[in-house]
Design an enzyme around this catalytic site. Structure first.
Site, PDB file in Angstrom:
ATOM      1  N   GLY A 163      14.576  16.821  -1.257  1.00 53.18           N
ATOM      2  CA  GLY A 163      15.426  15.980  -0.411  1.00 53.18           C
ATOM      3  C   GLY A 163      16.831  16.569  -0.374  1.00 53.18           C
ATOM      4  CB  ILE A 165      20.061  15.515  -4.537  1.00 51.73           C
ATOM      5  CG1 ILE A 165      20.874  14.303  -4.057  1.00 51.73           C
ATOM      6  CG2 ILE A 165      20.609  16.029  -5.865  1.00 51.73           C
ATOM      7  CD1 ILE A 165      20.726  13.049  -4.917  1.00 51.73           C
ATOM      8  CB  THR A 267      20.318  14.518 -11.853  1.00 51.01           C
ATOM      9  OG1 THR A 267      19.663  15.366 -10.902  1.00 51.01           O
ATOM     10  CG2 THR A 267      21.200  15.341 -12.755  1.00 51.01           C
ATOM     11  NE  ARG A 269      16.924   5.534  -9.947  1.00 49.08           N
ATOM     12  CZ  ARG A 269      18.069   5.960  -9.399  1.00 49.08           C
ATOM     13  NH1 ARG A 269      18.651   7.072  -9.826  1.00 49.08           N
ATOM     14  NH2 ARG A 269      18.650   5.267  -8.440  1.00 49.08           N
ATOM     15  CD  GLU A 298      19.396   5.159 -16.734  1.00 49.48           C
ATOM     16  OE1 GLU A 298      20.258   4.570 -16.054  1.00 49.48           O
ATOM     17  OE2 GLU A 298      18.815   6.170 -16.353  1.00 49.48           O
ATOM     18  CG  HIS A 320      22.251   6.834 -14.109  1.00 44.15           C
ATOM     19  ND1 HIS A 320      21.087   6.130 -13.957  1.00 44.15           N
ATOM     20  CD2 HIS A 320      22.516   7.375 -12.888  1.00 44.15           C
ATOM     21  CE1 HIS A 320      20.663   6.220 -12.703  1.00 44.15           C
ATOM     22  NE2 HIS A 320      21.517   6.973 -12.039  1.00 44.15           N
ATOM     23  CB  ALA A 322      24.436  12.926 -11.456  1.00 44.56           C
TER      24      ALA A 322
HETATM   25  C1  GLV Z   1      22.141   6.949  -8.622  1.00 40.03           C
HETATM   26  O1  GLV Z   1      21.327   7.183  -9.468  1.00 40.03           O
HETATM   27  C2  GLV Z   1      21.818   6.642  -7.277  1.00 40.03           C
HETATM   28  O2  GLV Z   1      20.634   6.452  -6.961  1.00 40.03           O
HETATM   29  O3  GLV Z   1      22.730   6.556  -6.446  1.00 40.03           O
END
Ligand code: GLV
Length: 370
Positions: A163, A165, A267, A269, A298, A320, A322
């Site tokens: 995707g 990212i 990064t 889930r 988490e 969490h 990023a």
């Molecule tokens: C963070 O993990 C998001 O999904 O924006």
């Protein structure tokens, strides 16, 4: 009788400037201004009390009961301040015909660069290096003691999940002369591969990279077997909700497919990685290391096997974070910040933009419901 004043409940302070865009409209904005998320009971109460919009984060489980309560009251939209929305029951939203929105794109580069920095941090041992200095254990310069890191430049990166990212990570990896293996459980975008291939050719021709770089789509097994770094960018999908669910995608068997010298970066889930299996693989030196920004639970529980001090040199743990960069998180501009995009989702629905057609609203996720 005049129209009732719009009411919005935010389960956390997503950013004052962005929320002011709602207040400027004369809407009432009620913020649960605490570090931890509100109890579920309070969310239900707010929904039953007749709020028009509910602003959520990935910490809030938004399930059938909440959507049903919303449909029976006045809830018109749930706006998630994140790109991921596995905390929201999409089927329930559809059954009750309540749109929910997310914040794609504006966090792509922040998340991708963080993944890349995590990769560098674990491979080049940035954390133990700093500890050495801080704890006054830096007694001398030595060619290889107390340890060496592994180079990133010129190595092979596998990106699982192609995707936005994943593609942004690849774009950055090209500048590090890396070869790239791509895998996506659901689709292949060959025009992107062609564009990167062209870029790689230009870099080589202009002597910006000492050798020709490569990029290709491969099977998951191939990606895991050949990569020096494996970076995960898939959404979390559970059995029964997807053809190839990503829950525990990285299980014992798949971790074993990786090279002993390879690193895993997550990064996406937490539940995409079986943490017990990862801890075992690290203890047995089946992979060289891992860097995680997301976890099965988490915040990371104090009894997590990932906290074992013996793993500290090869396992980086992050909270969490990023997408936690200033403009990305807080900008009120919907083209820049998550907060801006989140409130824009609320505005689009409550003001009936796009002729009131929710399928046309760019940040509505469950367009199929309308
Ligand atoms: C963070 O993990 C998001 O999904 O924006």
């Amino acid at each position: 009788m005049g129209e009732q004043r719009r009411r919005v409940f935010a389960t956390t302070d997503i950013g004052r400037e962005a929320l002011d865009r709602l207040r400027e409209r004369g809407w009432e904005v009620d913020v649960y201004d605490h570090l931890t998320p509100p109890p579920r009971k309070l969310i239900l109460e707010k929904v039953r009390s007749g709020i028009d919009a509910l602003i959520t984060t990935l910490r809030d489980g938004i399930d059938d009961e909440i959507f049903a309560a919303g449909a029976a009251a006045r809830l018109k939209v749930v706006a998630q301040d994140a790109v991921g929305f596995d905390n929201i029951d999409r089927d329930a939203a559809n059954r009750h015909r309540i749109p929910f929105t997310n914040t794609p794109e504006v966090l792509t580069d922040a998340t991708a660069e963080y993944a890349f920095f995590m990769l560098g941090a674990v491979a080049r041992k940035l954390y133990p290096a700093e500890v050495q200095v801080r704890e006054e254990k830096w007694s001398t310069w030595h060619p290889y003691l107390p340890w060496l890191g592994d180079e990133v430049s010129g190595r092979t990166l596998a990106v699982i999940g192609m995707g936005r990212i994943g593609k942004s990570v690849i774009n950055k990896a090209v500048g590090f002369d890396m070869d790239v293996l791509c895998h996506d459980p659901t689709y292949e975008e060959h025009s992107f591969i062609e564009a990167i291939r062209w870029l790689m050719e230009v870099r080589h021709r202009e002597r910006l990279c000492p050798r020709p770089q490569t990029i290709e789509y491969v099977s998951l097994a191939d990606a895991l077997r050949r990569a020096d770094f494996v970076s995960l960018h898939v959404p979390l999908t559970l059995p029964g909700t997807a053809e190839e669910p990503t829950l525990h995608l990285m299980n014992e068997e798949r971790l074993r497919m990786m090279k002993r010298s390879a690193y895993l970066v997550n990064t996406s889930r937490g539940p995409v990685v079986d943490e017990e299996a990862l801890a075992r693989a690290l203890h047995r030196d089946e992979i060289a290391g891992a860097a995680l920004d997301v976890f099965e639970t988490e915040p990371l529980p104090s009894d997590s096997p990932l906290r074992d001090e013996k793993l500290c040199g090869k396992l980086r743990l992050f909270p969490h974070a990023a997408s936690a960069a200033r403009a990305t998180r807080l900008s009120p501009d919907p083209n820049v910040g998550m907060a801006g995009r989140c409130v824009q989702g609320v505005i689009d629905v409550l003001e009936g933009r796009y002729g009131g057609d929710r399928r046309q609203m760019p940040f509505v996720v469950n367009k199929e419901a309308f």
